[in-house]
Structure formats: structure tokens, C-alpha cells
Scaffold this motif. Structure first.
Motif, PDB file in Angstrom:
ATOM      1  N   ALA A  80       0.952  -1.257  -0.065  1.00 25.21           N
ATOM      2  CA  ALA A  80       0.076   0.163   0.076  1.00 25.21           C
ATOM      3  C   ALA A  80       0.815   1.194   0.103  1.00 25.21           C
ATOM      4  CB  ALA A  80      -0.797  -0.035   1.260  1.00 25.21           C
ATOM      5  N   ILE A  81       2.136   1.139   0.725  1.00 22.46           N
ATOM      6  CA  ILE A  81       2.906   2.408   0.791  1.00 22.46           C
ATOM      7  C   ILE A  81       3.581   2.646  -0.581  1.00 22.46           C
ATOM      8  CG2 ILE A  81       4.880   3.296   1.828  1.00 22.46           C
ATOM      9  CD1 ILE A  81       4.201   1.952   4.333  1.00 22.46           C
ATOM     10  N   LYS A  82       3.906   1.398  -1.153  1.00 24.92           N
ATOM     11  CA  LYS A  82       4.526   1.598  -2.649  1.00 24.92           C
ATOM     12  C   LYS A  82       3.666   2.417  -3.612  1.00 24.92           C
ATOM     13  CE  LYS A  82       7.660  -2.136  -2.262  1.00 24.92           C
ATOM     14  NZ  LYS A  82       8.214  -3.400  -2.645  1.00 24.92           N
ATOM     15  N   THR A  83       2.367   1.726  -3.523  1.00 28.13           N
ATOM     16  CA  THR A  83       1.201   2.203  -4.165  1.00 28.13           C
ATOM     17  C   THR A  83       0.858   3.918  -3.930  1.00 28.13           C
ATOM     18  OG1 THR A  83      -0.081   0.327  -4.606  1.00 28.13           O
ATOM     19  CG2 THR A  83      -1.288   2.119  -4.738  1.00 28.13           C
ATOM     20  N   ASP A  84       0.996   4.202  -2.719  1.00 30.13           N
ATOM     21  CA  ASP A  84       1.043   5.441  -2.328  1.00 30.13           C
ATOM     22  C   ASP A  84       1.708   6.326  -2.789  1.00 30.13           C
ATOM     23  OD1 ASP A  84      -0.527   7.703  -0.186  1.00 30.13           O
ATOM     24  OD2 ASP A  84       1.741   7.777  -0.159  1.00 30.13           O
ATOM     25  N   LEU A  85       3.303   5.841  -2.931  1.00 27.17           N
ATOM     26  CA  LEU A  85       4.314   6.705  -3.279  1.00 27.17           C
ATOM     27  C   LEU A  85       4.146   7.026  -4.601  1.00 27.17           C
ATOM     28  CD1 LEU A  85       7.477   7.794  -2.783  1.00 27.17           C
ATOM     29  CD2 LEU A  85       7.998   5.677  -3.753  1.00 27.17           C
ATOM     30  N   ILE A  86       3.751   6.186  -5.565  1.00 30.02           N
ATOM     31  CA  ILE A  86       3.295   6.416  -7.010  1.00 30.02           C
ATOM     32  C   ILE A  86       2.340   7.570  -7.056  1.00 30.02           C
ATOM     33  CG2 ILE A  86       2.633   5.725  -9.118  1.00 30.02           C
ATOM     34  CD1 ILE A  86       3.913   2.945  -8.263  1.00 30.02           C
ATOM     35  N   LEU A  87       1.172   7.384  -6.479  1.00 26.19           N
ATOM     36  CA  LEU A  87       0.051   8.108  -6.470  1.00 26.19           C
ATOM     37  C   LEU A  87       0.319   9.538  -5.967  1.00 26.19           C
ATOM     38  CD1 LEU A  87      -2.933   5.830  -5.880  1.00 26.19           C
ATOM     39  CD2 LEU A  87      -2.291   6.588  -8.078  1.00 26.19           C
ATOM     40  N   SER A  88       1.026   9.602  -4.800  1.00 27.97           N
ATOM     41  CA  SER A  88       1.561  10.700  -4.114  1.00 27.97           C
ATOM     42  C   SER A  88       2.424  11.712  -5.099  1.00 27.97           C
ATOM     43  CB  SER A  88       2.169  10.619  -2.910  1.00 27.97           C
ATOM     44  OG  SER A  88       1.352   9.871  -1.866  1.00 27.97           O
ATOM     45  N   ALA A  89       3.198  11.027  -5.834  1.00 29.26           N
ATOM     46  CA  ALA A  89       4.063  11.793  -6.921  1.00 29.26           C
ATOM     47  C   ALA A  89       3.341  12.371  -7.871  1.00 29.26           C
ATOM     48  CB  ALA A  89       5.353  10.619  -7.447  1.00 29.26           C
ATOM     49  N   GLU A  90       2.361  11.608  -8.375  1.00 27.63           N
ATOM     50  CA  GLU A  90       1.487  12.243  -9.388  1.00 27.63           C
ATOM     51  C   GLU A  90       0.782  13.608  -8.869  1.00 27.63           C
ATOM     52  OE1 GLU A  90      -1.138   9.171 -10.343  1.00 27.63           O
ATOM     53  OE2 GLU A  90       0.320   7.900 -11.182  1.00 27.63           O
TER      54      GLU A  90
END
Length: 317
Positions: free
Chosen positions: A146-156
């Protein structure tokens, strides 16, 4: 004079705060398209976790998300300060990723057989009730994913927000990015916590004891919440996918000059036809651009994956 200097400073601070509030609102509107998918993905990440551990898992991912943004916000500000020319390419890359992810979600059932998806779900369900399975390790893996997914979406989200205020003073950019990071993280994970516990709230209401109109209403509301929870998840997933095409395609049509020229011409023509046509035309063109761009990227990724040599299986001689 000191008094006038102080008043000038206060006026400058007030102006900066007003700018920050205004641009934060604009940036939030522009990043809202990503939030639907962010919300759905994070809510899905905690499925397969025991009910008593859902909120601790959400809290753990929330803390990971704050760490992600603690890294991303200074990185984005450094880019805007020392390499502002890189903002548009980053936006375009983020838009391409959004479009790719949207198309990949649509194509998922074709790329992965239904039996494989059902087997994965059954494996997760069995792991939760199997006493021999290390639930701590399973929960830890879910949190990391979930944190890895969040990292991508947060970067966007941060890049989109940065593009909104790229021409503003540095102090305004700092305020907007910090405001966006805090508001989005608290808002998204607060809603995720509410969504994953929605069925528990409904179940609690259906089990209320007693008689009377209020208890009857509570039972009805509880049954509604229990039955509505899965549909809410599906709606969030559909809305998030649609938003990915609209936002991703919009980034591409505004970041790539030829596409922007076509969009302007089409919008001007449609506006001459009517106000509604003038509004819906750019939305449709953004969505179409998003779907086509995502399909092209997905085709390239799939092709590269097929051309890449397979890794040897260590279990085979």
C-alpha cells in the motif's frame, strides 16, 4: 519606519497566505482526479485483513504516506527552484502513467484469466482463517504494498500541484505543496478508514436491541450500509478509472503543444455550437487522448515484457 515596515511585512504575509489558500484550492481541484483512484486502491489494499486490524493497517499506511510526502515535497520544490524546465516533462510522464494505469485496469480481466484472479482472492481469504499462516507477515506485506502504491500516486499529485503553481513565488509553492500533502493524506486515509469500517457500522446498527421507531430506522440504515459497502467500492473504482483518463489526458493535451492546439481549436468550434458542447468537448477529447495514450504505453510495456528473456527457474534442473 519600524511600524510601517511591520505593517508591510504583515501585509506581505497576508498576501502570501491568501495566495497559498487560493492556489491550494485550485491544485486540490486539479488533483481530485487522482484521488478517486487513490481512495479506491488504498481501500482495496486492506481487504483480506481481519476486521480488528483494519484501522491499525490504515494508520500504518497513513504514516508511510506522510513519510512519502516528506520526501516528495522537498524534491518537487528543488526541481521547481533549480530545474523548472523539468516540471512539464514530469507532468507529461505522470499523465502517461495515469493513462497507462487506467487502460491496464480495463484490460486486467483480459491480461489475467478470471480463474487466476479468483484463485488469488481465495488464497487471501484462506490465509486469514488459517492458524498456520503468519498473519503479521501478511499484514506487513500488505502495508508495504500500500505504501508503494501511495508513493506513485502521491508523486503524481505533488507534480500536478507543482505544475499549478510553477510560476508563483517560492514561498507560495512551499505553502501550497505542504497544504496539499497534509490535506490529501488526512482526507484520503480518513475516508479509507471510514469505508473499510462501513460494513462494521452497518452490522452494529442491525444488531441494536430494543423496540421503537428509532431502533427500526437503525436496523434499516444498518442493512443499507452493509449492502451498499461493496457497491461503493465498485463506484470508487469506476470513478477513479474515469478520472485517470480525464486528468491524464488533460495533462497530455495541455503539456504537448500540438495536442493543445487541436484541443483549443475543437473547443472554440464547439463553443460556437453551444455552451454545453463547449464544456463537454474538451472533456471528451481529454478522455480519448488518455485512452489512446494509455493503450500505446500498455502495448509497449507488454511488448518489452515479452521480448525480455525469462528468468531461469531455480527449482528446475
Amino acid at each position: 519606519m519600524p511600524g510601517s515596515s511591520l505593517l508591510t511585512l504583515l501585509d506581505d504575509i497576508t498576501t502570501i497566505l491568501d495566495d497559498v489558500a487560493t492556489f491550494t484550492k485550485v491544485a486540490t481541484q486539479k488533483t481530485a482526479g487522482v484521488l478517486g483512484d487513490d481512495l479506491a486502491l488504498n481501500a482495496q489494499q486492506v481487504t483480506g485483513v481481519k476486521a480488528s486490524r483494519e484501522l491499525p493497517v490504515v494508520w500504518a499506511v497513513f504514516k508511510g504516506s506522510m513519510i512519502n510526502k516528506t520526501i516528495l515535497v522537498p524534491a518537487a520544490l528543488a526541481i521547481s527552484a533549480f530545474a523548472p524546465w523539468g516540471i512539464t516533462p514530469l507532468l507529461v510522464l505522470g499523465g502517461l502513467f495515469l493513462c497507462y494505469e487506467g487502460v491496464e485496469k480495463l484490460a486486467h480481466k483480459f491480461l489475467h484469466p478470471k480463474a487466476e484472479i479468483e484463485a488469488h482472492k481465495a488464497k487471501l481469504a484462506a490465509a486469514v482463517v488459517d492458524p498456520t499462516v503468519d498473519l503479521v507477515a501478511l499484514e506487513r506485506d500488505k502495508i508495504k504494498g500500500a505504501i508503494k502504491t501511495d508513493l506513485i500516486l502521491s508523486a503524481e499529485i505533488i507534480v500536478i500541484a507543482l505544475g499549478t503553481v510553477s510560476s508563483e513565488p517560492f514561498v507560495t509553492r512551499v505553502g501550497v505543496l505542504i497544504g496539499i500533502a497534509v490535506l490529501i493524506t488526512v482526507g484520503v486515509y480518513g475516508l479509507v478508514a471510514g469505508i473499510v469500517k462501513l460494513d462494521d457500522v452497518g452490522l452494529y446498527l442491525t444488531r441494536r436491541e430494543g423496540e421503537g421507531r428509532l431502533v427500526d430506522v437503525a436496523h434499516r440504515v444498518g442493512r443499507f450500509l452493509v449492502s451498499a459497502a461493496p457497491y461503493l467500492m465498485k463506484f470508487l473504482s469506476i470513478a477513479g478509472t474515469a478520472a485517470m483518463f480525464l486528468v491524464g489526458g488533460g495533462i497530455l493535451t495541455h503539456g504537448i503543444p500540438p495536442l493543445h492546439h487541436v484541443l483549443e481549436q475543437a473547443t472554440a468550434w464547439a463553443t460556437g455550437v453551444g455552451a454545453f458542447a463547449g464544456w463537454v468537448t474538451p472533456q471528451l477529447l481529454n478522455a480519448l487522448t488518455g485512452v489512446l495514450a494509455g493503450a500505446i504505453v500498455l502495448a509497449l510495456v507488454t511488448l518489452v515484457g515479452k521480448l525480455r528473456p525469462a528468468k531461469p527457474n531455480p527449482t528446475q534442473p
